[in-house]
Motif scaffolding. Structure first.
Motif, PDB file in Angstrom:
ATOM      1  N   UNK A  35       0.829  -1.204   0.000  1.00  0.00           N
ATOM      2  CA  UNK A  35       0.000   0.000   0.000  1.00  0.00           C
ATOM      3  C   UNK A  35       0.868   1.260   0.000  1.00  0.00           C
ATOM      4  N   UNK A  36       1.902   1.252   0.830  1.00  0.00           N
ATOM      5  CA  UNK A  36       2.787   2.414   0.865  1.00  0.00           C
ATOM      6  C   UNK A  36       3.496   2.592  -0.468  1.00  0.00           C
ATOM      7  N   UNK A  37       3.947   1.494  -1.065  1.00  0.00           N
ATOM      8  CA  UNK A  37       4.642   1.581  -2.347  1.00  0.00           C
ATOM      9  C   UNK A  37       3.705   2.051  -3.450  1.00  0.00           C
ATOM     10  N   UNK A  38       2.466   1.554  -3.450  1.00  0.00           N
ATOM     11  CA  UNK A  38       1.488   1.987  -4.446  1.00  0.00           C
ATOM     12  C   UNK A  38       1.238   3.487  -4.316  1.00  0.00           C
ATOM     13  N   UNK A  39       1.054   3.946  -3.071  1.00  0.00           N
ATOM     14  CA  UNK A  39       0.867   5.368  -2.854  1.00  0.00           C
ATOM     15  C   UNK A  39       2.067   6.185  -3.291  1.00  0.00           C
ATOM     16  N   UNK A  40       3.265   5.651  -3.061  1.00  0.00           N
ATOM     17  CA  UNK A  40       4.474   6.344  -3.501  1.00  0.00           C
ATOM     18  C   UNK A  40       4.504   6.482  -5.018  1.00  0.00           C
ATOM     19  N   UNK A  41       4.070   5.435  -5.702  1.00  0.00           N
ATOM     20  CA  UNK A  41       4.034   5.502  -7.165  1.00  0.00           C
ATOM     21  C   UNK A  41       3.083   6.569  -7.679  1.00  0.00           C
ATOM     22  N   UNK A  42       1.901   6.675  -7.060  1.00  0.00           N
ATOM     23  CA  UNK A  42       0.958   7.717  -7.483  1.00  0.00           C
ATOM     24  C   UNK A  42       1.522   9.102  -7.205  1.00  0.00           C
ATOM     25  N   UNK A  43       2.238   9.237  -6.093  1.00  0.00           N
ATOM     26  CA  UNK A  43       2.811  10.538  -5.760  1.00  0.00           C
ATOM     27  C   UNK A  43       3.901  10.939  -6.749  1.00  0.00           C
ATOM     28  N   UNK A  44       4.708   9.970  -7.181  1.00  0.00           N
ATOM     29  CA  UNK A  44       5.757  10.266  -8.159  1.00  0.00           C
ATOM     30  C   UNK A  44       5.147  10.830  -9.437  1.00  0.00           C
ATOM     31  N   UNK A  45       4.073  10.194  -9.895  1.00  0.00           N
ATOM     32  CA  UNK A  45       3.408  10.673 -11.109  1.00  0.00           C
ATOM     33  C   UNK A  45       2.787  12.046 -10.894  1.00  0.00           C
ATOM     34  N   UNK A  46       2.169  12.250  -9.733  1.00  0.00           N
ATOM     35  CA  UNK A  46       1.518  13.533  -9.459  1.00  0.00           C
ATOM     36  C   UNK A  46       2.534  14.667  -9.371  1.00  0.00           C
ATOM     37  N   UNK A 214       8.993  -2.926  -5.540  1.00  0.00           N
ATOM     38  CA  UNK A 214       9.079  -2.020  -6.681  1.00  0.00           C
ATOM     39  C   UNK A 214       7.943  -2.214  -7.678  1.00  0.00           C
ATOM     40  N   UNK A 215       7.367  -3.425  -7.739  1.00  0.00           N
ATOM     41  CA  UNK A 215       6.249  -3.667  -8.650  1.00  0.00           C
ATOM     42  C   UNK A 215       5.011  -2.868  -8.226  1.00  0.00           C
ATOM     43  N   UNK A 216       4.767  -2.790  -6.921  1.00  0.00           N
ATOM     44  CA  UNK A 216       3.624  -2.017  -6.426  1.00  0.00           C
ATOM     45  C   UNK A 216       3.832  -0.529  -6.689  1.00  0.00           C
ATOM     46  N   UNK A 217       5.074  -0.064  -6.574  1.00  0.00           N
ATOM     47  CA  UNK A 217       5.372   1.335  -6.879  1.00  0.00           C
ATOM     48  C   UNK A 217       5.094   1.634  -8.347  1.00  0.00           C
ATOM     49  N   UNK A 224      -1.759   6.484 -11.789  1.00  0.00           N
ATOM     50  CA  UNK A 224      -1.815   7.936 -11.779  1.00  0.00           C
ATOM     51  C   UNK A 224      -1.484   8.515 -13.160  1.00  0.00           C
ATOM     52  N   UNK A 225      -0.536   7.891 -13.852  1.00  0.00           N
ATOM     53  CA  UNK A 225      -0.162   8.371 -15.190  1.00  0.00           C
ATOM     54  C   UNK A 225      -1.327   8.220 -16.160  1.00  0.00           C
ATOM     55  N   UNK A 226      -2.011   7.094 -16.109  1.00  0.00           N
ATOM     56  CA  UNK A 226      -3.159   6.875 -16.996  1.00  0.00           C
ATOM     57  C   UNK A 226      -4.266   7.874 -16.697  1.00  0.00           C
TER      58      UNK A 226
END
Length: 229
Positions: A35-46, A214-217, A224-226
């Protein structure tokens, strides 16, 4: 004004819900890390697409860079002070601090963007990022500091209310803010978010989730990119 209130609630409700989940249930470490990694990935895109890129193009490299480093610097210094006072087990407080330091500028930018009938992508990115940040932050506050659930939930609820008010205020002041001022707010939010990711969210996600995190990130980034495409 009503639209700004609804958008503010859209970012705040996931924050409170995430904190309630983190305080109520002991999630498996792998789930919490994912969950934390997924959220980190959305934040990177944002940060790249919704915050820094428009600031860079509107205000220029120098102003955007200064605001970016200011946002990162404020978080890093504040987080360092917390760690000095509470010790290395202050991660729960650090994540709450990160929510405030990146949430206030982000929600201000969100409120301002509504004047141009925009903001939906940023709303979704912030809301998605708030959930794991609140889950992990609240759980760590409970486990590492012995917080009573009601007290910790109240702290996160107060944070959520502040973000709603900031969104409404940003929308109300949008007519008085120049494009450069808006860009400074966006870049500052981006810097604070990057510092949160580097100092707190991503290291803890790796420790909790393991080598595959890293896969969840990447999945969070893709979602977020989509949404922004």
């Amino acid at each position: 004004m009503l639209t700004a209130l609804l958008y503010g609630l859209g970012t705040a409700a996931p924050l409170v819900a995430g904190a309630a989940i983190g305080l109520r249930w002991q999630l498996p470490k792998a789930v919490l890390g994912a969950l934390m990694a997924f959220g980190a990935g959305t934040m990177i895109a944002a940060v790249s697409a919704e915050l820094f890129e428009p600031a860079f193009h509107q205000a220029g490299a120098v102003i955007a860079a200064l605001a970016l480093f200011a946002g990162a610097g404020v978080y890093v210094v504040a987080n360092h002070l917390i760690e000095n006072k509470l010790g290395p087990r202050a991660l729960g407080w650090a994540l709450m601090l990160g929510t405030v330091l990146d949430g206030v500028p982000e929600n201000t930018a969100l409120g301002v963007s509504l004047a141009g009938s925009g903001g939906l992508v940023l709303l979704v990115a912030v809301a998605v990022g708030n959930v794991p940040e609140a889950i992990s932050g609240a759980a760590l506050m409970r486990d590492q500091h012995g917080f009573e659930r009601s007290r910790a939930l109240w702290l996160w609820a107060i944070t959520a209310v502040a973000l709603v008010l900031v969104t409404v205020l940003g929308n109300a002041l949008s007519d008085n803010l120049s494009p450069t001022h808006i860009s400074i707010v966006q870049a500052f939010a981006g810097g604070a978010t990057i510092a949160v990711l580097a100092d707190s969210l991503m290291p803890e996600a790796y420790r909790e989730g393991g080598w595959w995190i890293g896969m969840a990130t990447a999945a969070g980034f893709l979602v977020a990119f989509v949404l922004g495409g």
